[in-house]
Design a protein around this motif. Structure first.
Motif, PDB file in Angstrom:
ATOM      1  N   VAL A  69      36.694  40.061  32.875  1.00 22.15           N
ATOM      2  CA  VAL A  69      37.284  38.998  33.683  1.00 22.15           C
ATOM      3  C   VAL A  69      36.700  37.678  33.190  1.00 22.15           C
ATOM      4  O   VAL A  69      35.488  37.574  32.995  1.00 22.15           O
ATOM      5  N   LEU A  87      41.360  39.733  31.780  1.00 19.50           N
ATOM      6  CA  LEU A  87      41.984  39.189  32.981  1.00 19.50           C
ATOM      7  C   LEU A  87      41.385  37.809  33.202  1.00 19.50           C
ATOM      8  O   LEU A  87      40.165  37.649  33.147  1.00 19.50           O
ATOM      9  N   ASP A  97      48.177  35.000  32.682  1.00 16.30           N
ATOM     10  CA  ASP A  97      48.497  36.281  32.054  1.00 16.30           C
ATOM     11  C   ASP A  97      49.605  36.071  31.033  1.00 16.30           C
ATOM     12  O   ASP A  97      50.024  34.933  30.783  1.00 16.30           O
ATOM     13  N   LEU A 142      40.827  40.877  40.968  1.00 22.91           N
ATOM     14  CA  LEU A 142      40.638  41.146  39.546  1.00 22.91           C
ATOM     15  C   LEU A 142      39.418  42.035  39.298  1.00 22.91           C
ATOM     16  O   LEU A 142      39.452  42.924  38.443  1.00 22.91           O
TER      17      LEU A 142
END
Length: 148
Positions: A69, A87, A97, A142
């Motif tokens: 992340v 992410l 994204d 996430l």
């Protein structure tokens, strides 16, 4: 193991990142060009890079990948990390994204052009409690996703 990478220069949600990361037992790496407050938590690492332009971005982009992340407000860095499979969210909770990074990049470039030509003053909106709340919700989601 998934890792959280934070573009830490001027990041307004460091405390929130630590809180959520601790809850999910995920390691966090804050990357900045200047000093960061040290942490005694072994799951938190601070990396100070050179003052060179985009040094922090380059450091993160070279390491972030699938299952990680990334927290950044920098659209070009977000694009690099999305391309690597990470992410990505901004400090206001906006997710970057493959479906929206192209438009985010185009809007960033348009804004830069308008500022350069004097058509826009380029003021950023103030960071609000609603942004903080949205970030917490997005970041937690996430983190849960990368742990699966």
């Amino acid at each position: 193991m998934p890792e959280i990478y934070v573009d830490a220069d001027a990041c307004p949600v460091k405390a929130e990142i630590l809180k959520v990361a601790e809850r999910h037992a995920l390691p966090v790496t804050f990357v900045a060009n200047s000093g960061l407050r040290p942490s005694r938590d072994p799951m938190v690492k601070n990396v100070i890079v050179s003052g060179a332009f985009d040094a922090a971005d380059d450091w993160i982009a070279e390491r972030a990948g699938p299952g990680d992340v990334v927290v950044t407000a920098d659209v070009p860095l977000a694009g690099r990390c999305v391309a690597a499979g990470a992410l990505v969210t901004g400090p206001s909770g906006r997710v970057f994204d493959t479906t929206n990074i192209g438009m985010a990049t185009a809007m960033r470039n348009l804004g830069a052009h308008l500022r350069e030509t004097g058509e826009s003053k380029g003021y950023n909106a103030a960071f609000t409690p609603r942004d903080r709340s949205q970030f917490l919700e997005t970041f937690d989601r996430l983190c849960r996703r990368v742990k699966r």
